[in-house]
Design an enzyme around this catalytic site. Sequence first.
Site, short mmCIF file in Angstrom:
data_model
loop_
_atom_site.label_atom_id
_atom_site.label_comp_id
_atom_site.label_asym_id
_atom_site.label_seq_id
_atom_site.Cartn_x
_atom_site.Cartn_y
_atom_site.Cartn_z
N LYS A 17 0.84 -1.21 0.00
CA LYS A 17 0.00 0.00 0.00
C LYS A 17 0.87 1.25 0.00
CE LYS A 17 0.77 1.20 4.56
NZ LYS A 17 1.65 2.32 4.94
N ASP A 154 -2.53 -1.65 10.62
CA ASP A 154 -2.76 -1.61 9.17
C ASP A 154 -3.41 -2.88 8.62
OD1 ASP A 154 -1.59 0.87 9.01
OD2 ASP A 154 0.29 0.17 8.12
#
Length: 312
Positions: A17, A154
């Site tokens: 990401k 996350d």
Amino acid sequence: MRIECDDRQVTVHAPAKLNLMLEVVARRNDGYHEIETVMAAIDVCDRLTLSTRDDERIEFSTRWLIPDQRLAQQLGDVPAGASNLVVRAIERLRERAGVRLGANVHLAKRIASAAGLGGASSDAAAALLAANRLWQLDWSRRQLADLAAELGSDVPFFLGAPVAICRGRGELIEPLESLPALDVVVVRPPEGLSTPQVFKHCRPPKSPVPAQPLVNAWRAGDRATVGRLMTNRLQAPAEALSPWIGKLASAFDGQGCYGHQMSGSGSSYFGICRNALHARQVGRRLNAGGLGFVYVTRTIALWESKDEVRAA
Ligand code: C5P
């Protein structure tokens, strides 16, 4: 995430990401920081494969998928054995589900470590999805997300849509569907950064920058404004900790990107390019500059099939 499976084996492609914006809103009493961030999965994926075993052992192995092993060494360390978040995720799911089953687990890595690219978190989310399928546990996405949040701030992001606004300590997810893909170049310098260290040196601002204006520009396909609104509150503390961040900022300055900044808590740095051709050109130039490992890639707009999102 893209999942392939048969009766005895499940393979999950676990993406990295980028944080297009990251604001640190406040310091919390539990050692974490309240954040608001726009996270986007990119088309750089680790590959996690789980297969059934006749006993209860979890056998874990890992290797870099980068052909040049000298270059792979620049991508950081991947914990072996029980300390890898993949193994911890699988063991925790097994314990909570109350099953007595084993698995062979192989992790083929492309995503650099200590890079702000979410590699370990994505691998852990992939491990939850894979074990849920392999062992036919039938846990809901909600149940998996709760367990994911215990493993790391996350991790829940990687169970859902490829782009999201994440709040809280990162685990509260507002999915954003169907945003146009962005061509990006990401550079992971030879040294990584430690997330706790970078957060420790960060001071929340009096007036936090909101995520919504960037999201609105992105939804409208206005890449120039997206580039202009990019921001990362962790970049200044990271710059104080590593000389590479400043060097990368200078290197990206002359490349004609819409915007560039560090991802997450670093040490990776990325730029949003005008199109795929521009990204390839920027990638070639930066590669020649000896600044680290270069990925030329794009954000993922949509998982290939709705099923994959549902499976998550
Ligand atoms: O959640 P995760 O294990 O990834 O966090 C690692 C460390 O990063 C935390 O222990 C904390 O020091 C820091 N952190 C933080 N605020 C967040 C996320 C992480 O201070 N929102």
